[in-house]
Write a protein that holds these residues in place. Structure first.
Motif, short mmCIF file in Angstrom:
data_model
loop_
_atom_site.label_atom_id
_atom_site.label_comp_id
_atom_site.label_asym_id
_atom_site.label_seq_id
_atom_site.Cartn_x
_atom_site.Cartn_y
_atom_site.Cartn_z
N LYS A 181 0.82 -1.21 0.00
CA LYS A 181 0.00 0.00 0.00
C LYS A 181 0.85 1.26 0.00
N ALA A 182 1.90 1.29 0.82
CA ALA A 182 2.85 2.42 0.89
C ALA A 182 2.12 3.76 0.87
N ASP A 183 1.41 4.05 1.94
CA ASP A 183 0.54 5.23 1.95
C ASP A 183 1.15 6.48 2.57
N ALA A 184 2.35 6.40 3.13
CA ALA A 184 2.96 7.58 3.74
C ALA A 184 4.47 7.38 3.82
N ALA A 185 5.20 8.49 3.80
CA ALA A 185 6.66 8.42 3.88
C ALA A 185 7.19 9.76 4.39
N ALA A 186 8.41 9.71 4.89
CA ALA A 186 9.04 10.93 5.39
C ALA A 186 10.55 10.78 5.33
N ALA A 187 11.23 11.91 5.20
CA ALA A 187 12.70 11.91 5.21
C ALA A 187 13.18 13.17 5.90
N VAL A 188 14.28 13.04 6.65
CA VAL A 188 14.88 14.17 7.36
C VAL A 188 16.38 14.15 7.10
N VAL A 189 16.94 15.31 6.79
CA VAL A 189 18.40 15.47 6.70
C VAL A 189 18.78 16.57 7.69
N LYS A 203 -1.82 -3.77 9.50
CA LYS A 203 -1.20 -3.04 8.38
C LYS A 203 0.05 -3.78 7.93
N GLU A 204 0.58 -3.32 6.82
CA GLU A 204 1.84 -3.86 6.34
C GLU A 204 3.00 -3.22 7.11
N ASP A 205 4.17 -3.81 6.98
CA ASP A 205 5.33 -3.35 7.75
C ASP A 205 5.75 -1.93 7.35
N THR A 206 6.30 -1.22 8.35
CA THR A 206 6.86 0.11 8.12
C THR A 206 8.38 0.00 8.01
N ALA A 207 8.93 0.53 6.93
CA ALA A 207 10.38 0.43 6.68
C ALA A 207 11.09 1.68 7.19
N TRP A 208 12.24 1.46 7.85
CA TRP A 208 13.05 2.55 8.39
C TRP A 208 14.52 2.37 7.99
N PHE A 209 15.19 3.49 7.82
CA PHE A 209 16.66 3.49 7.87
C PHE A 209 17.07 4.82 8.48
N ALA A 210 17.94 4.73 9.49
CA ALA A 210 18.48 5.92 10.14
C ALA A 210 19.99 5.82 10.11
N GLY A 211 20.66 6.87 9.65
CA GLY A 211 22.12 6.80 9.57
C GLY A 211 22.76 8.17 9.52
N PHE A 212 24.08 8.16 9.34
CA PHE A 212 24.82 9.41 9.24
C PHE A 212 26.06 9.19 8.38
N ALA A 213 26.62 10.29 7.89
CA ALA A 213 27.82 10.23 7.04
C ALA A 213 28.56 11.56 7.15
N PRO A 214 29.85 11.54 6.85
CA PRO A 214 30.73 10.36 6.77
C PRO A 214 30.81 9.67 8.13
N ALA A 215 30.96 8.36 8.11
CA ALA A 215 30.92 7.60 9.35
C ALA A 215 32.05 7.95 10.29
N ASP A 216 33.24 8.30 9.74
CA ASP A 216 34.39 8.61 10.59
C ASP A 216 34.36 10.05 11.10
N VAL A 250 17.36 10.22 7.82
CA VAL A 250 16.37 9.22 8.20
C VAL A 250 15.32 9.15 7.10
N ALA A 251 14.92 7.93 6.76
CA ALA A 251 13.81 7.72 5.82
C ALA A 251 12.85 6.71 6.41
N MET A 252 11.55 6.96 6.23
CA MET A 252 10.50 6.06 6.71
C MET A 252 9.47 5.88 5.60
N ILE A 253 9.14 4.62 5.29
CA ILE A 253 8.12 4.33 4.29
C ILE A 253 7.08 3.43 4.97
N ALA A 254 5.90 3.99 5.24
CA ALA A 254 4.86 3.24 5.94
C ALA A 254 4.19 2.24 5.00
N GLN A 255 3.82 1.11 5.55
CA GLN A 255 3.10 0.04 4.83
C GLN A 255 3.82 -0.33 3.52
#
Length: 698
Positions: free
Chosen positions: A280-288, A617-630, A637-642
């Motif tokens: 379904k993928a009915d909502a999403a968000a991203a933050v930098v 509902k279907e699963d909500t996908a997340w990834f949270a990270g940062f760069a450069p790692a060192d 951060v990105a989130m994709i609901a359902q």
């Protein structure tokens, strides 16, 4: 003469004489004592104030690209007060105006009627005493006809005004972050006494959401006043005094239009990918976010909308589309107002909580396919067993059962279902230290606080829902029982338990909490802030979008500094340990597939995937990270609901954003040398903007 008659005549003379004396005294008071005052009042009766609108300030990105600016337009407005004084309530005037504008009187009447719970849009949500704009895209010939034949259009005003424009630089919309304008209401006029309004210009519009609302006082400017002399029939005979308007200041933001556009595109691509796969993928968000300062570089939400929809009025269908679930409620910013279970991205908090509670940072822990919590087995994702491992490996492969063990043992030490007098609650305590469960303090309105459940929250929730829960336990879900008897029986059993003991903080609650499931809810902005704290060494930065307020001539009114960042109560060696573990996730962990082919040597990325299970509902996908790692600079951060798993949908979106920021072998990055501008853009007196200096190579 009769004595009685004589007495009556004397009394009458006294009364008449007294009235004459009072009249003479009042006349002396008016002409002598207060003569100067009343002469001034009489003179003022011949003076009318005409408000001259001020141009609203622009909203710019960090390089000076206009996210919101103004265009000139011919605006035609109708004064209902003047129309109401006419014999036919102005119907004849509206008929003539409709023919001139090429529309119908019925359409004009709908635009000028007042909004109410029973009146659908189009309608006027502002003050009933202000002229109401009915057309802001008038043909110059038609506007000239109205202005030259004013006697045929009493109560109709046609003037050139500044109208808001959204140029979408680099394709960036940022609709939810920017906000929108709406007419000021009579209630607001009553509260803000002294606010000058014209009824048909930008000075009457007030920020309703986003940056337009937060920085409304700066953007608004100060309207001018022209005092004109009028005769007894209201005709202008001259000008008494004129005060020029002062244009509003511009708002410089930390948003980067190129990065913002990349974030919006990445979300659309992720949603399209998930929908093609059948989700379904009915909502999403991203933050930098800049991890050092908390400056927000991009804030994207899906679904979005075209902010020009507010210009010139909005229909009822359009308005309901912005708020209705049928189109995904695009007016809501999923980045700051959306609340979702964070799943395994939450484990950075749980690791810190476990170490603070006494578990060894460099210890070895079993990771079986399932772990018994009370009388229930809690499984790893897909029931996979990984053997014994350290916490570094636990984050890389996202082992759940290790965290179930931590949470269950901590729950037991706190007394289980019969808690000790002062339970430690290390998991929930650390989560709040990471900023979860409370607003981040970003300079945007209506930010959600998320939810960190604990014993107190569960009792409060039980008290609020007990009546409905007990009703469900008694009825037994009759509608569901017809289609799925086993499911209905299961839900009824749960309802019965919650009806009588729903206030109890159980072992399963604690286990789910440890991996960001159950009743835990966070916003994408909160999660970005938490990962920024891990990246920067423990500073819980306060997000800021506004950077500076600048006058039209380029002088800075004030710089908007983020508040002081509180320190995260986590040992630096724990943060360093987690940073090293997170740097392995895109290489050999759950995000390895998403970052396959990404030049991690050129730009090393650290992060964590999350796949949140949501009931019904279907699963909500997340990834949270940062760069450069060192040497971390930006948290993403990105989130994709359902949609599905974090590695399949959210991690590729973050990769796309990083590639847009830093570039690839074939494309140039949005950030010069991987940095944001170090100086504010130069706003010149003619309205053009100079490009600010960029940082040197990191």
């Amino acid at each position: 003469m009769n004595p009685k008659t004589h007495f009556r005549l004397v009394v009458l003379h006294v009364v008449v004489l007294s009235m004459l004396l009072i009249l003479l005294g009042r006349l002396w008071n008016l002409q002598v004592m207060n003569g100067d005052h009343y002469r001034e009042v009489a003179a003022n009766n011949r003076i009318r104030d005409i408000v001259v609108p001020a141009v609203r300030g622009m909203i710019l990105d960090s390089s000076g690209r206009p996210l919101v600016r103004n265009r000139t337009a011919l605006v035609v407005s109708v004064d209902k007060t003047v129309l109401s004084r006419q014999d036919d309530d102005g119907r004849a005037v509206l008929d003539r105006l409709a023919r001139t504008l090429g529309t119908r009187r019925d359409d004009l009447e709908k635009r000028i009627r007042l909004c109410s719970p029973t009146v659908k849009r189009p309608c006027w949500p502002g003050s009933p005493y202000q002229p109401i704009p009915v057309d802001d895209r008038v043909d110059p010939k038609r506007a000239l006809q109205i202005m030259e034949r004013a006697e045929d259009y009493p109560g109709v005003i046609a003037q050139v005004q500044a109208v808001r424009e959204y140029p979408r630089p680099e394709g960036a919309a940022a609709a939810q972050a920017l906000g929108y304008l709406q007419p000021i209401t009579q209630e607001e006029l009553d509260k803000r006494r002294g606010l000058r309004v014209t009824g048909y210009s930008g000075v009457d519009l007030i920020g309703r959401d986003g940056l337009e609302a937060v920085y409304d006082a700066d953007l608004r400017g100060t309207p001018g006043v022209r005092q004109v002399l009028v005769d007894s029939q209201g005709r202008v005979t001259g000008t008494a005094r004129e005060q020029a308007p002062v244009a509003g200041s511009s708002l410089i933001t930390s948003l980067d239009a190129k990065v913002q556009a990349a974030a919006e595109t990445a979300l659309r691509n992720a949603v399209d990918k998930a929908r093609k796969a059948g989700s379904k993928a009915d909502a999403a968000a991203a933050v930098v976010m800049d991890v050092r300062t908390g400056r927000v570089v991009a804030l994207a939400s899906h679904p979005s909308y075209d902010p020009t929809i507010w210009i010139g009025g909005i229909s009822q269908d359009e308005y309901e589309g912005l708020l209705g679930k049928g189109k995904g409620q695009p007016l809501i910013s999923r980045a700051t107002q959306g609340q979702f279970p964070p799943a395994s991205t939450f484990k950075v908090s749980s690791v810190a909580a476990a170490i603070a509670d006494g578990y060894p940072l460099n210890g070895t822990y079993p990771c079986p396919g399932s772990y018994k919590v009370g009388d229930r087995a809690f499984r790893n994702f897909e029931g996979q067993a990984h053997g014994s491992m350290n916490l570094h490996r636990a984050l890389v492969v996202s082992c759940d059962t290790i965290f179930y063990k931590f949470a269950y043992e901590e729950w037991l030490r706190d007394g289980g279902t019969k808690p000790v007098k002062k339970p430690k609650d290390p998991m929930s305590t650390m989560a709040r230290n990471f900023g979860f469960g409370s607003p981040t303090g970003v300079d945007l309105p209506s930010e959600a606080s998320g939810r960190i459940p604990d014993r107190g929250w569960k009792r409060s929730y039980w008290n609020a829902t007990r009546q409905d829960t007990c009703k469900a336990a008694k009825s037994g879900y009759p509608e569901l029982a017809r289609t799925s008897p086993s499911r209905a029986a299961y839900l009824r059993a749960i309802a019965r338990e919650n009806c009588t003991e729903g206030f109890v903080w159980r072992a399963g609650d604690a286990a789910n909490f440890s991996i960001g499931q159950g009743d835990v809810l966070v916003t994408p902005l909160q999660l970005a802030r938490a990962y920024a704290a891990v990246a920067n060494g423990g500073k819980l930065v306060v997000p800021r979008v506004g950077m500076a307020v600048m006058r039209p001539d380029g002088t800075v009114v004030r710089e908007i500094d983020p508040p002081r960042a509180p320190e995260l109560p986590v040992d630096d060696k724990v943060l360093t340990y987690m940073r090293k573990a997170l740097a392995e996730v895109p290489k050999n962990g759950t995000a390895a597939g998403a970052f396959n082919g990404f030049d991690l040597k050129r730009v090393s990325v650290a992060g964590k995937t999350g796949t949140a299970e949501v009931y019904g509902k279907e699963d909500t996908a997340w990834f949270a990270g940062f760069a450069p790692a060192d040497k971390p600079r930006f948290a993403v951060v990105a989130m994709i609901a359902q949609s599905g798993t974090g590695g399949s949908y959210a991690a590729p979106a973050v990769r796309e954003i990083f590639e847009a920021m830093y570039g690839t072998k074939k494309t140039e990055g949005a950030l010069v040398n991987g940095k944001l501008p170090e100086r504010l853009p130069n706003v010149r007196p003619d309205g053009t903007v100079g490009v600010p200096a960029r940082g040197t190579a990191p």
